[in-house]
Enzyme design. Sequence first.
Site, PDB file in Angstrom:
ATOM      1  N   SER A  35       0.830  -1.216   0.000  1.00 35.76           N
ATOM      2  CA  SER A  35       0.000   0.000   0.000  1.00 35.76           C
ATOM      3  C   SER A  35       0.860   1.258   0.000  1.00 35.76           C
ATOM      4  CB  SER A  35      -0.872   0.053   1.269  1.00 35.76           C
ATOM      5  OG  SER A  35      -1.929  -0.846   1.155  1.00 35.76           O
ATOM      6  N   HIS A  66      -3.253   1.082  -4.762  1.00 35.17           N
ATOM      7  CA  HIS A  66      -2.668  -0.035  -5.500  1.00 35.17           C
ATOM      8  C   HIS A  66      -2.972   0.132  -6.978  1.00 35.17           C
ATOM      9  CE1 HIS A  66      -1.445  -3.033  -2.377  1.00 35.17           C
ATOM     10  NE2 HIS A  66      -2.263  -2.317  -1.634  1.00 35.17           N
ATOM     11  N   HIS A  91      -5.580  -9.278  -2.436  1.00 37.66           N
ATOM     12  CA  HIS A  91      -5.803  -9.692  -1.048  1.00 37.66           C
ATOM     13  C   HIS A  91      -7.032 -10.590  -1.006  1.00 37.66           C
ATOM     14  CE1 HIS A  91      -4.036  -5.626  -1.048  1.00 37.66           C
ATOM     15  NE2 HIS A  91      -3.390  -5.980   0.033  1.00 37.66           N
ATOM     16  N   TYR A  93      -9.246 -10.422   1.174  1.00 38.70           N
ATOM     17  CA  TYR A  93     -10.419  -9.650   1.598  1.00 38.70           C
ATOM     18  C   TYR A  93     -11.133  -8.965   0.441  1.00 38.70           C
ATOM     19  CZ  TYR A  93      -7.384  -5.470   1.578  1.00 38.70           C
ATOM     20  OH  TYR A  93      -6.520  -4.474   1.216  1.00 38.70           O
ATOM     21  N   GLU A  94     -10.485  -8.886  -0.727  1.00 37.19           N
ATOM     22  CA  GLU A  94     -11.165  -8.308  -1.900  1.00 37.19           C
ATOM     23  C   GLU A  94     -12.083  -9.332  -2.550  1.00 37.19           C
ATOM     24  OE1 GLU A  94      -8.322  -5.746  -4.423  1.00 37.19           O
ATOM     25  OE2 GLU A  94      -6.992  -7.049  -3.280  1.00 37.19           O
ATOM     26  N   ALA A 121       2.278  -2.591   4.202  1.00 40.35           N
ATOM     27  CA  ALA A 121       2.007  -1.666   5.300  1.00 40.35           C
ATOM     28  C   ALA A 121       1.461  -2.512   6.437  1.00 40.35           C
ATOM     29  CB  ALA A 121       0.968  -0.644   4.860  1.00 40.35           C
ATOM     30  N   MET A 224      -2.633  -7.589   6.413  1.00 46.34           N
ATOM     31  CA  MET A 224      -3.642  -8.399   5.706  1.00 46.34           C
ATOM     32  C   MET A 224      -3.112  -9.004   4.402  1.00 46.34           C
ATOM     33  SD  MET A 224      -6.791  -5.743   6.156  1.00 46.34           S
ATOM     34  CE  MET A 224      -6.988  -4.787   7.674  1.00 46.34           C
ATOM     35  N   SER A 225      -1.779  -9.119   4.296  1.00 46.22           N
ATOM     36  CA  SER A 225      -1.224  -9.591   3.016  1.00 46.22           C
ATOM     37  C   SER A 225       0.008 -10.451   3.270  1.00 46.22           C
ATOM     38  CB  SER A 225      -0.842  -8.389   2.149  1.00 46.22           C
ATOM     39  OG  SER A 225       0.229  -7.684   2.739  1.00 46.22           O
ATOM     40  N   ASN A 248       0.879   2.526  11.505  1.00 45.43           N
ATOM     41  CA  ASN A 248       0.006   2.892  12.636  1.00 45.43           C
ATOM     42  C   ASN A 248       0.290   1.943  13.795  1.00 45.43           C
ATOM     43  OD1 ASN A 248      -1.526   0.989  10.639  1.00 45.43           O
ATOM     44  ND2 ASN A 248      -2.411   0.585  12.648  1.00 45.43           N
ATOM     45  N   HIS A 282      -7.366   3.937   6.577  1.00 49.75           N
ATOM     46  CA  HIS A 282      -6.555   3.592   5.395  1.00 49.75           C
ATOM     47  C   HIS A 282      -5.811   4.825   4.875  1.00 49.75           C
ATOM     48  CE1 HIS A 282      -5.242   1.171   2.053  1.00 49.75           C
ATOM     49  NE2 HIS A 282      -5.834   1.937   1.161  1.00 49.75           N
TER      50      HIS A 282
HETATM   51  N1  HPA Z   1      -3.918  -3.976  10.984  1.00 52.14           N
HETATM   52  C1  HPA Z   1      -3.960  -4.777   9.904  1.00 52.14           C
HETATM   53  N2  HPA Z   1      -3.449  -4.426   8.739  1.00 52.14           N
HETATM   54  C2  HPA Z   1      -2.857  -3.224   8.627  1.00 52.14           C
HETATM   55  C3  HPA Z   1      -2.792  -2.343   9.710  1.00 52.14           C
HETATM   56  C4  HPA Z   1      -3.358  -2.749  10.956  1.00 52.14           C
HETATM   57  O1  HPA Z   1      -3.332  -2.019  11.958  1.00 52.14           O
HETATM   58  N3  HPA Z   1      -2.151  -1.222   9.275  1.00 52.14           N
HETATM   59  C5  HPA Z   1      -1.835  -1.434   7.969  1.00 52.14           C
HETATM   60  N4  HPA Z   1      -2.272  -2.642   7.582  1.00 52.14           N
END
Ligand code: HPA
Length: 310
Positions: A35, A66, A91, A93-94, A121, A224-225, A248, A282
Amino acid sequence: QQDTSLEFIASNIDILGTLLPEQLLKPQVGIVCGSGLSTLAASFRERVEVPYSSLKGFGTSTVPGHKSALAFGLLGPADGVPVVAMLGRFHAYEGHSLSTVVYPVRVMARLGVKNLIITNAAGSLDPGLPVGTIVSIRDHLALPNLTGFNPLLGPAKPQYPRFLPLSTAYSHSLRRALFHAAHQLALPASAVGEGTYAWVSGPTYESPAEGRFLRAAGASVVGMSTVPEVLAAREEGVEVCVLSLVTNFVVIPDRYRSVREEVDAELAGTPLPPSPQVEVSHEEVLAIGKEKSEVMRALVEKTIELIGKG
Ligand code: HPA
């Protein structure tokens, strides 16, 4: 279910043969851009971008930040190392099947990629890895893999090991190259850390209890990847290096504020100070990606230079 037969994958090699000059056709190193990190391919020389839509078996990335293309080019000194980058990944989740998620890795392996650098990320679970830190991943914790959502589930194939070991999934020699690169770039020690990546399916960010659970289980960052791609790469015999950019902190309050105390105090005329409400977004993830993309690019390029053509 994605067609991952050798013939189907090979049809892409034929298509690429008509689109790329000879010197780009056999990339040695692959890069997966996470990302906000598509600029990792910005300084490829002789760069050619091939949209996923002109290839067979590729999905379309639907996540903001992306793109959907493979970028081919040369990196490093002299005549350069041929490289290929995925601008945009898939991903689960998509709504993509895990075989679609890992398919581009299989194509890269068949094109000749020996070393794969995967970026992402991630949220930090470790106060020692603050926002902006690049984390060299040394291990993973993948609850989906342990509970029946593993991209390698399926009938045995003669070209792959049935029971893939993961104790050496994150290449020691590539991680050494990475830290040599960090030294050569004179990055401060705090800029690049080491840790364990927890893979979650998303698309929801973790609840506080889930965050605490993952931290207690030994994860340093969560995302998530990446883990599906790592498994496919290892199955294909490709060496893997993973870099997570901390965008984050995962929100993990150590104790919950009692709402009963809050209401009681209010009614007694002595209200408590407002409790902070923190949410990850995001947009925040993309902004940190953009801010750090130059350091990421320099680090990835120097690492590739050190790996060389080998
Ligand atoms: N959790 C899951 N996936 C992420 C996060 C998070 O805090 N930040 C960036 N991708």
